[in-house]
Write an enzyme that holds these catalytic residues in place. Structure first.
Site, PDB file in Angstrom:
ATOM      1  N   HIS A 154      47.936 -12.174  11.784  1.00 45.55           N
ATOM      2  CA  HIS A 154      48.774 -13.043  12.692  1.00 45.55           C
ATOM      3  C   HIS A 154      48.269 -14.595  12.907  1.00 45.55           C
ATOM      4  CE1 HIS A 154      52.350 -10.716  13.315  1.00 45.55           C
ATOM      5  NE2 HIS A 154      51.626  -9.900  14.014  1.00 45.55           N
TER       6      HIS A 154
ATOM      7  N   HIS B 208      45.382  -6.488  11.382  1.00 42.56           N
ATOM      8  CA  HIS B 208      46.651  -6.994  11.532  1.00 42.56           C
ATOM      9  C   HIS B 208      46.874  -8.267  12.516  1.00 42.56           C
ATOM     10  CE1 HIS B 208      51.120  -6.309  12.690  1.00 42.56           C
ATOM     11  NE2 HIS B 208      50.822  -6.971  13.724  1.00 42.56           N
ATOM     12  N   GLU B 209      46.156  -8.128  13.710  1.00 40.92           N
ATOM     13  CA  GLU B 209      46.067  -9.014  14.555  1.00 40.92           C
ATOM     14  C   GLU B 209      45.617 -10.522  13.964  1.00 40.92           C
ATOM     15  OE1 GLU B 209      48.094  -8.931  16.864  1.00 40.92           O
ATOM     16  OE2 GLU B 209      48.226  -6.788  17.100  1.00 40.92           O
TER      17      GLU B 209
ATOM     18  N   GLU C  63      55.903  -9.280  11.397  1.00 41.08           N
ATOM     19  CA  GLU C  63      55.238  -7.978  11.640  1.00 41.08           C
ATOM     20  C   GLU C  63      54.994  -7.381  10.242  1.00 41.08           C
ATOM     21  OE1 GLU C  63      53.763  -6.741  14.193  1.00 41.08           O
ATOM     22  OE2 GLU C  63      54.311  -8.616  15.324  1.00 41.08           O
TER      23      GLU C  63
END
Length: 338
Positions: free
Chosen positions: A134, A130-131, A203
């Site tokens: 980003h 997930h990071e 997100e």
């Protein structure tokens, strides 16, 4: 769709900024306010990663002192086609993580010790994917642009308050007083709402792309559930002292703000989990997804930190003291927080 929505929100904020400038009637003041706000945020853009990491007392780690954690990030970066980011660890019992950096070539990812202690290898992989999403989506750049516009709008409001709309009276603009009221009350509030909406949109995009990177949406879904439940009961003093950092984390680290409404910086966790579960049910995790054995084999090595109990998610408690930087083996160098 999320990209289109973000673009529309940014366009709305830009239009709001220009409208406030027009209503106030101070064209020169509008330009000055924008330049000052842009300069402040440009400085933040180039130095935000260092400031955020320093505020969280993050310590950079590598494959020598955090082999499992580092190996997970390295494998995920390879799968995503990204340069290897700098990897940090934060001595904090609250499980959480964030990414920072102005572009993929200057990115950094950080996880708390609580994340490594309370989540399995697979869940950690989901979080770090997930990071990295980003980073790949350049969300840091998006949020910097948003902060620039929001800061400029707020600065215009301050100018309107101190100048009292005098510029409009000089220009005989009948909307001068309306412009002052809009600039002082309405515009900054609207900018804040748009900024939060963009944060929540990013997100959802990072959840989806992160699931594609690791190929296992349910890993991230499980991680979000565990993190949310722990965040509710574990205080994060650093985040509470610097609430502006909250949008960076995968789950809001602050007490309160749990609802998916206009005033939250993050989507409701249950909504995010439901979206990931739907993604998994549709077989949309991506081809060649990582397997449990692959994560553990690739990360195989002495554990990075000792679990809080005998059967922690990073393996059974060893017979010798942990050899990682947070262990207490007197024969080895002490960890950075010893």
């Amino acid at each position: 769709m999320n990209t289109i929505r973000t673009a529309m929100l940014l366009a709305f904020m830009t239009a709001l900024f220009m409208a406030v400038g027009y209503l106030i009637g101070g064209g020169n003041g509008m330009v000055i306010a924008f330049l000052i706000a842009a300069a402040m945020n440009l400085f933040s853009y180039w130095n935000a990663d260092k400031m955020v990491l320093r505020m969280n007392n993050a310590v950079e780690v590598d494959e020598r002192n955090a082999p499992e954690y580092y190996a997970i990030v390295r494998e995920l970066a390879r799968r995503a086609g990204l340069p290897m980011p700098r990897v940090y660890l934060i001595d904090n019992p609250q499980p959480n993580a964030f990414a920072t950096g102005r572009n993929p070539q200057n990115a950094a990812v950080a996880a708390t010790t609580g994340l490594l202690e309370r989540l399995s290898h697979e869940e950690v992989a989901g979080v770090m994917a997930h990071e990295l999403a980003h980073v790949q989506n350049r969300d840091t750049l998006t949020m910097t642009i948003t902060a620039t516009l929001a800061g400029a709008i707020s600065m215009l409001g301050n100018f309107a308050f101190f100048l009292g709309g005098g510029g409009n009276r000089e220009n005989n603009n009948p909307l001068g007083m309306i412009g002052v009221l809009v600039a002082i009350i309405v515009a900054p509030f609207a900018a804040m709402l748009v900024q939060m909406a963009i944060s929540r949109t990013r997100e959802y995009s990072a959840d989806r792309r992160g699931a594609e990177i690791c190929g296992q949406p349910l890993w991230l879904a499980s991680a979000l559930d565990k993190i949310a439940r722990n965040v509710e009961r574990i205080h994060n003093p650093e985040a509470e002292r610097n609430p502006a950092m909250a949008p960076l984390f995968i789950i809001n680290p602050l007490s309160g703000e749990r609802m998916d409404n206009l005033f939250s910086t993050h989507p409701d966790t249950e909504n995010r989990i439901a979206a990931l579960q739907k993604m998994a049910s549709q077989g949309m995790g991506g081809s060649g997804g990582m397997s449990t054995s692959e994560v553990n084999i690739r990360s195989g090595a002495p554990r990075d930190i000792a679990p809080r109990n005998e059967g922690g998610p990073w393996g059974a408690k060893p017979s010798e003291p942990d050899a990682g930087p947070w262990g207490n083996n007197p024969a080895r160098p002490k960890g950075p927080w010893s």
